[in-house]
Design a protein around this motif. Structure first.
Motif, PDB file in Angstrom:
ATOM      1  N   ARG A  12       0.841  -1.198   0.000  1.00 34.01           N
ATOM      2  CA  ARG A  12       0.000   0.000   0.000  1.00 34.01           C
ATOM      3  C   ARG A  12       0.872   1.242   0.000  1.00 34.01           C
ATOM      4  O   ARG A  12       1.920   1.270   0.639  1.00 34.01           O
ATOM      5  CB  ARG A  12      -0.880   0.033   1.246  1.00 34.01           C
ATOM      6  CG  ARG A  12      -2.057  -0.932   1.136  1.00 34.01           C
ATOM      7  CD  ARG A  12      -2.958  -0.796   2.337  1.00 34.01           C
ATOM      8  NE  ARG A  12      -2.394  -1.605   3.420  1.00 34.01           N
ATOM      9  CZ  ARG A  12      -2.789  -1.520   4.674  1.00 34.01           C
ATOM     10  NH1 ARG A  12      -3.697  -0.654   5.025  1.00 34.01           N
ATOM     11  NH2 ARG A  12      -2.253  -2.290   5.596  1.00 34.01           N
ATOM     12  N   ALA A  13       0.416   2.248  -0.706  1.00 32.96           N
ATOM     13  CA  ALA A  13       1.148   3.517  -0.719  1.00 32.96           C
ATOM     14  C   ALA A  13       1.015   4.156   0.656  1.00 32.96           C
ATOM     15  O   ALA A  13      -0.072   4.195   1.230  1.00 32.96           O
ATOM     16  CB  ALA A  13       0.588   4.430  -1.798  1.00 32.96           C
ATOM     17  N   LYS A  14       2.133   4.661   1.169  1.00 32.42           N
ATOM     18  CA  LYS A  14       2.089   5.322   2.478  1.00 32.42           C
ATOM     19  C   LYS A  14       1.317   6.629   2.347  1.00 32.42           C
ATOM     20  O   LYS A  14       1.593   7.418   1.452  1.00 32.42           O
ATOM     21  CB  LYS A  14       3.511   5.640   2.952  1.00 32.42           C
ATOM     22  CG  LYS A  14       4.130   4.561   3.775  1.00 32.42           C
ATOM     23  CD  LYS A  14       5.409   5.088   4.405  1.00 32.42           C
ATOM     24  CE  LYS A  14       5.911   4.149   5.455  1.00 32.42           C
ATOM     25  NZ  LYS A  14       7.124   4.653   6.082  1.00 32.42           N
ATOM     26  N   PRO A  15       0.375   6.860   3.245  1.00 35.49           N
ATOM     27  CA  PRO A  15      -0.313   8.152   3.201  1.00 35.49           C
ATOM     28  C   PRO A  15       0.646   9.255   3.634  1.00 35.49           C
ATOM     29  O   PRO A  15       1.539   9.020   4.436  1.00 35.49           O
ATOM     30  CB  PRO A  15      -1.453   7.990   4.214  1.00 35.49           C
ATOM     31  CG  PRO A  15      -1.005   6.890   5.115  1.00 35.49           C
ATOM     32  CD  PRO A  15      -0.108   5.996   4.300  1.00 35.49           C
ATOM     33  N   GLU A  16       0.457  10.426   3.070  1.00 38.84           N
ATOM     34  CA  GLU A  16       1.306  11.550   3.454  1.00 38.84           C
ATOM     35  C   GLU A  16       1.034  11.867   4.908  1.00 38.84           C
ATOM     36  O   GLU A  16      -0.097  12.174   5.292  1.00 38.84           O
ATOM     37  CB  GLU A  16       0.974  12.762   2.586  1.00 38.84           C
ATOM     38  CG  GLU A  16       2.123  13.166   1.700  1.00 38.84           C
ATOM     39  CD  GLU A  16       1.808  14.406   0.915  1.00 38.84           C
ATOM     40  OE1 GLU A  16       1.780  15.499   1.516  1.00 38.84           O
ATOM     41  OE2 GLU A  16       1.597  14.274  -0.286  1.00 38.84           O
TER      42      GLU A  16
END
Length: 45
Positions: A12-16
């Motif tokens: 999963r893409a890391k949330p900012e």
């Protein structure tokens, strides 16, 4: 009984991330404290 093959979960893409609460607090209060110390009227002695 056949077991399903193991599949890795998709990365999963890391949330900012938002700035830390402590960092935000220090960034807001430190300049105010420094300005208060500098602008405080000095005693006449």
């Amino acid at each position: 009984m056949a077991l399903p093959h193991y599949r890795r979960a998709a990365a999963r893409a890391k949330p900012e991330s938002a700035p830390n609460v402590l960092t935000t607090t220090l960034l807001i209060t430190a300049p105010a404290v420094i300005a208060t110390a500098i602008l405080r009227p000095r005693g006449s002695r």
